[in-house]
Structure formats: C-alpha cells, structure tokens
Design a protein around this motif. Structure first.
Motif, PDB file in Angstrom:
ATOM      1  N   ARG A 303      47.107  47.702  43.193  1.00 50.46           N
ATOM      2  CA  ARG A 303      47.400  47.026  41.926  1.00 50.46           C
ATOM      3  C   ARG A 303      46.487  47.532  40.811  1.00 50.46           C
ATOM      4  O   ARG A 303      46.948  47.839  39.704  1.00 50.46           O
ATOM      5  CB  ARG A 303      47.239  45.518  42.100  1.00 50.46           C
ATOM      6  CG  ARG A 303      47.576  44.707  40.856  1.00 50.46           C
ATOM      7  CD  ARG A 303      47.494  43.223  41.139  1.00 50.46           C
ATOM      8  NE  ARG A 303      48.455  42.838  42.169  1.00 50.46           N
ATOM      9  CZ  ARG A 303      48.517  41.635  42.704  1.00 50.46           C
ATOM     10  NH1 ARG A 303      47.656  40.693  42.321  1.00 50.46           N
ATOM     11  NH2 ARG A 303      49.420  41.354  43.619  1.00 50.46           N
ATOM     12  N   MET A 304      45.184  47.632  41.092  1.00 53.60           N
ATOM     13  CA  MET A 304      44.255  48.111  40.066  1.00 53.60           C
ATOM     14  C   MET A 304      44.466  49.591  39.781  1.00 53.60           C
ATOM     15  O   MET A 304      44.277  50.041  38.645  1.00 53.60           O
ATOM     16  CB  MET A 304      42.815  47.852  40.489  1.00 53.60           C
ATOM     17  CG  MET A 304      42.334  46.429  40.237  1.00 53.60           C
ATOM     18  SD  MET A 304      42.607  45.846  38.527  1.00 53.60           S
ATOM     19  CE  MET A 304      41.760  47.085  37.559  1.00 53.60           C
ATOM     20  N   ARG A 305      44.863  50.359  40.789  1.00 47.55           N
ATOM     21  CA  ARG A 305      45.159  51.779  40.549  1.00 47.55           C
ATOM     22  C   ARG A 305      46.358  51.905  39.603  1.00 47.55           C
ATOM     23  O   ARG A 305      46.366  52.758  38.709  1.00 47.55           O
ATOM     24  CB  ARG A 305      45.441  52.482  41.883  1.00 47.55           C
ATOM     25  CG  ARG A 305      45.774  53.972  41.730  1.00 47.55           C
ATOM     26  CD  ARG A 305      44.607  54.737  41.106  1.00 47.55           C
ATOM     27  NE  ARG A 305      44.987  56.093  40.763  1.00 47.55           N
ATOM     28  CZ  ARG A 305      44.848  57.141  41.584  1.00 47.55           C
ATOM     29  NH1 ARG A 305      44.325  56.968  42.790  1.00 47.55           N
ATOM     30  NH2 ARG A 305      45.204  58.339  41.203  1.00 47.55           N
ATOM     31  N   TYR A 306      47.353  51.055  39.796  1.00 47.84           N
ATOM     32  CA  TYR A 306      48.513  51.046  38.905  1.00 47.84           C
ATOM     33  C   TYR A 306      48.084  50.697  37.480  1.00 47.84           C
ATOM     34  O   TYR A 306      48.481  51.362  36.509  1.00 47.84           O
ATOM     35  CB  TYR A 306      49.549  50.044  39.413  1.00 47.84           C
ATOM     36  CG  TYR A 306      50.810  49.984  38.585  1.00 47.84           C
ATOM     37  CD1 TYR A 306      51.936  50.719  38.936  1.00 47.84           C
ATOM     38  CD2 TYR A 306      50.883  49.172  37.442  1.00 47.84           C
ATOM     39  CE1 TYR A 306      53.101  50.663  38.181  1.00 47.84           C
ATOM     40  CE2 TYR A 306      52.037  49.117  36.680  1.00 47.84           C
ATOM     41  CZ  TYR A 306      53.139  49.855  37.059  1.00 47.84           C
ATOM     42  OH  TYR A 306      54.279  49.799  36.296  1.00 47.84           O
ATOM     43  N   VAL A 307      47.281  49.642  37.343  1.00 43.87           N
ATOM     44  CA  VAL A 307      46.794  49.223  36.028  1.00 43.87           C
ATOM     45  C   VAL A 307      45.976  50.330  35.382  1.00 43.87           C
ATOM     46  O   VAL A 307      46.093  50.595  34.181  1.00 43.87           O
ATOM     47  CB  VAL A 307      45.964  47.928  36.145  1.00 43.87           C
ATOM     48  CG1 VAL A 307      45.262  47.601  34.827  1.00 43.87           C
ATOM     49  CG2 VAL A 307      46.852  46.759  36.571  1.00 43.87           C
ATOM     50  N   SER A 308      45.153  50.989  36.195  1.00 42.80           N
ATOM     51  CA  SER A 308      44.324  52.079  35.690  1.00 42.80           C
ATOM     52  C   SER A 308      45.178  53.221  35.163  1.00 42.80           C
ATOM     53  O   SER A 308      44.920  53.769  34.085  1.00 42.80           O
ATOM     54  CB  SER A 308      43.394  52.582  36.803  1.00 42.80           C
ATOM     55  OG  SER A 308      42.591  53.633  36.331  1.00 42.80           O
ATOM     56  N   ASP A 309      46.211  53.574  35.918  1.00 42.35           N
ATOM     57  CA  ASP A 309      47.105  54.646  35.470  1.00 42.35           C
ATOM     58  C   ASP A 309      47.876  54.249  34.219  1.00 42.35           C
ATOM     59  O   ASP A 309      48.133  55.078  33.346  1.00 42.35           O
ATOM     60  CB  ASP A 309      48.093  55.003  36.587  1.00 42.35           C
ATOM     61  CG  ASP A 309      47.429  55.729  37.748  1.00 42.35           C
ATOM     62  OD1 ASP A 309      46.415  56.421  37.514  1.00 42.35           O
ATOM     63  OD2 ASP A 309      47.910  55.602  38.879  1.00 42.35           O
TER      64      ASP A 309
END
Length: 376
Positions: A303-309
């Motif tokens: 989830r945080m990787r998605y938000v980061s991207d």
C-alpha cells in the motif's frame, strides 16, 4: 560490481508523504485568513485553524523533504556512480520539471483567473476567462520550484562530494562530526537549531523560503543545500538511523507545543525570539518525524509502495484542482473547514484515479518513476 543497497522503506514513505502534504497545504490556501496572492479568496469562509494547519506543515515539510532527497541522492552517487546518478536526476527531476512546467503553467494561471472570476460572481466566467487568456510562457516556477532547486543542489553536491573525495581527511572529519552529533539525544536538537537559526537570519524569515523565480535565490539555495547535505552525510552514517527513534514522539509533541505558543502569541513575541523558536521547531520536527517513520514504516508495504509511486504524479498535477474546486463551491453556505475538506478529498480522489488509470501502466508512469505497472 557493488551490491545493490536494500530499499529503505521508511524514508521512501516519508518522501511520499511530504509530497502529498503539499496537497493538504494548497487545499487550505483559499480559506486562510489574510492575503496570499495569487490565490483567490473565499471571504465568506475563512478559518484561523487552517492558517495553523498550513503554517505547521510549512514549517517542516521542505526541510524534511530535502534531507530525504539528499539521502537518496547519496545512495545513487555511491551505488551507481556520479554519471549514472546525474543521468537519473536529469531524467527523474529535470525533464519532469521542464515538461510539466510548460504544460501546467497556462493551466494553473487559467485556473487562478477562472476561480477568481467565479468568486467575483461573473456570469459566464469560463468563457470570459478563456476569451481573455493569453499567458502560455512560464514566468515563475509554480509549485515546481523545489524541483528546480533540487536539480541545482544535486549538481552542486556532486561537485562538493568529488572535491571531498580528493581530501579524504576533511571528508572523514565531517563524517565523524555528524556521527557524534547524530548520537546525541538532546544535544543534536540544539546544535541543529543553532545552525537553522543562522540560516533563517540569512534568508531573514521565520520559516522555510518558497523561491518561485527562475533566478536562483542564493540564500534559499544555501538553506536547502544544508538539509540536502545533512541527508547526504546521513547516508554515509545510515547505521545511525535507528537513533532517530529515540524521543521521536517527545520531539514532535514539543515542536507542536512551541509552534502553538509562537502562533498564538506572534504579535507579542519579538522577531529574534520567534526566529529562535522557529529554528527549534524545525530541528525538533526534523528528528521527530524521521524517527516516527523509521519506527512505523520500516517494513515493506504494498500500500505504501503504491502511495509512494503515486505521490510524484499527484503533487505535479494537483494544483489546478485545489484552485478550481473552491471556485465551483463558492456559493455553498458552509464553514471553511468543510469547504477545505471537500477541496482536499475531491482533489485527492481525482489525482489518485488519474494516476491509477492514466499513469501507472503507461509511458507517463515510466517517465516519472522509471517503470510501468500492469493494472490488475
């Protein structure tokens, strides 16, 4: 060949959240008490609490961002080498800055004029604004100013690093000094506060500068170069990252208390005292917020990787929505806080949807983040 350094999820998440806080900050602008040109003003819906929110975010957001940017800049430099690092910064920062500035400048200026016309109650505001619109060549850097300074600072830091590599004693001395400082629990807060106070005197302001012009502001450049440089040195001392968790909640809590006192009593506190308070607030936030992210966001999260991207795209394109939406709801009889939340939520939803369906699996995603994802 050097081993690839493991992804540091906490700082990756921190960088993304600092970007996304820009959306929160800019959603407050129309509803602040006081003038803040060129933003249109909803004179029937303002709130001092939004001034508080905007000011407190502004106090730490860019210093933290530039520190994290310096950390990742050093990672690229030492893992990939100076040439590949500079190529990466050119493709990920310089080119997006140029492309999106050229695209967004007329859109943002049109949004400002259109929203202002809506607040003035002009009939047929869209058609009238479009008919008289003629601003297509960028005259200032918009909200992309930090990319402009990041490009300059990245180049300067590489030059400094190459010089220091030739003077190994000086390089090791600087690293050892920062190692000692990072180990200090309370001492590092006051050491950094003193340095930041000197920087604030240099820019003669009570908070981080926002230089929007194309001619670099040397004092602002020095201000952000310091934080970027600290992040660069921190990469070489990354074994110290866990030390940031010490007193992290206490640092953030104390920073909020001091900021609140400064905000409430700004009319009776002298400039020098306010400058000292601002420096201490920034120092406390710097170590406290980084510590909190290391404490709670160090594990891998899809989830945080998605938000980061998504955060890069969202920051780049959010401004027109935070300008136009307030104009569209100008006639609604609602409190400023509610209008702010409508602006923030609608802008966020639009930005995430456009990222997911128009960017994530397309050439735009590759242009911004270096890769495309398949949509499941």
């Amino acid at each position: 060949m050097k081993n690839k350094i493991e992804r540091i999820h906490s700082l990756d998440s921190l960088r993304a959240i600092m970007m996304l806080l820009g959306l929160v900050l800019h959603s407050t602008e129309t509803y602040l008490i006081g003038t803040n040109a060129p933003w249109p003003k909803d004179t029937n819906a303002t709130s001092i609490s939004l001034n508080y929110l905007e000011n407190v975010i502004h106090m730490f957001r860019m210093p933290v961002f530039f520190l994290v940017a310096g950390f990742f800049g050093a990672l690229l430099f030492y893992e990939r080498g100076k040439v590949r690092m500079l190529k990466n910064r050119a493709s990920r920062i310089l080119l997006p800055f140029i492309v999106f500035l050229l695209i967004l400048y007329p859109i943002v200026v049109f949004s400002l004029e259109y929203s202002t016309a809506l607040f003035e109650g002009q009939s047929n505001a869209f058609a009238e604004t479009l008919k008289n619109f003629n601003q297509f060549i960028p005259e200032w850097t918009l909200h992309l100013w930090f990319l402009y300074y990041l490009v300059i600072i990245s180049g300067l830091t590489v030059l400094i690093a190459l010089v220091l590599n030739k003077v190994s004693r000086l390089k090791h001395f600087i690293a050892s000094i920062f190692n000692i400082i990072f180990q200090k629990s309370i001492g590092k807060i006051f050491i950094f506060a003193l340095i930041i106070f000197v920087l604030l005197l240099l820019i003669w302001d009570l908070g981080p500068p926002v230089p929007l012009g194309f001619i670099p502001d040397i004092n602002a450049l020095i201000f952000y170069l310091f934080f970027y440089g600290v992040g660069w040195v921190l990469f070489k001392s990354k074994h110290q990252l866990n030390n940031f968790k010490r007193n992290d909640w206490a640092y953030v809590s104390i920073a909020i208390v001091i900021f609140t006192i400064q905000f409430v009593y700004s009319d009776v506190i002298g400039d020098v005292e306010q400058g000292l308070m601002s420096a201490l607030i920034m120092s406390l936030f710097l170590f406290g917020i980084i510590g909190l992210f290391i404490r709670y966001f160090s594990s891998n999260s899809k989830r945080m990787r998605y938000v980061s991207d998504a955060s890069y795209w969202i920051y780049l394109i959010h401004i027109p929505f935070t300008i136009i939406i307030p104009g569209l709801i100008a006639g609604w009889i609602l409190p400023a806080i509610v209008k702010f939340l409508i602006t923030l939520i609608v802008s966020t939803v639009i930005c995430f949807l456009t990222y997911h369906y128009l960017v994530r699996s397309t050439f735009i995603g590759k242009f911004l983040n270096g890769r495309k994802y398949s949509i499941h």
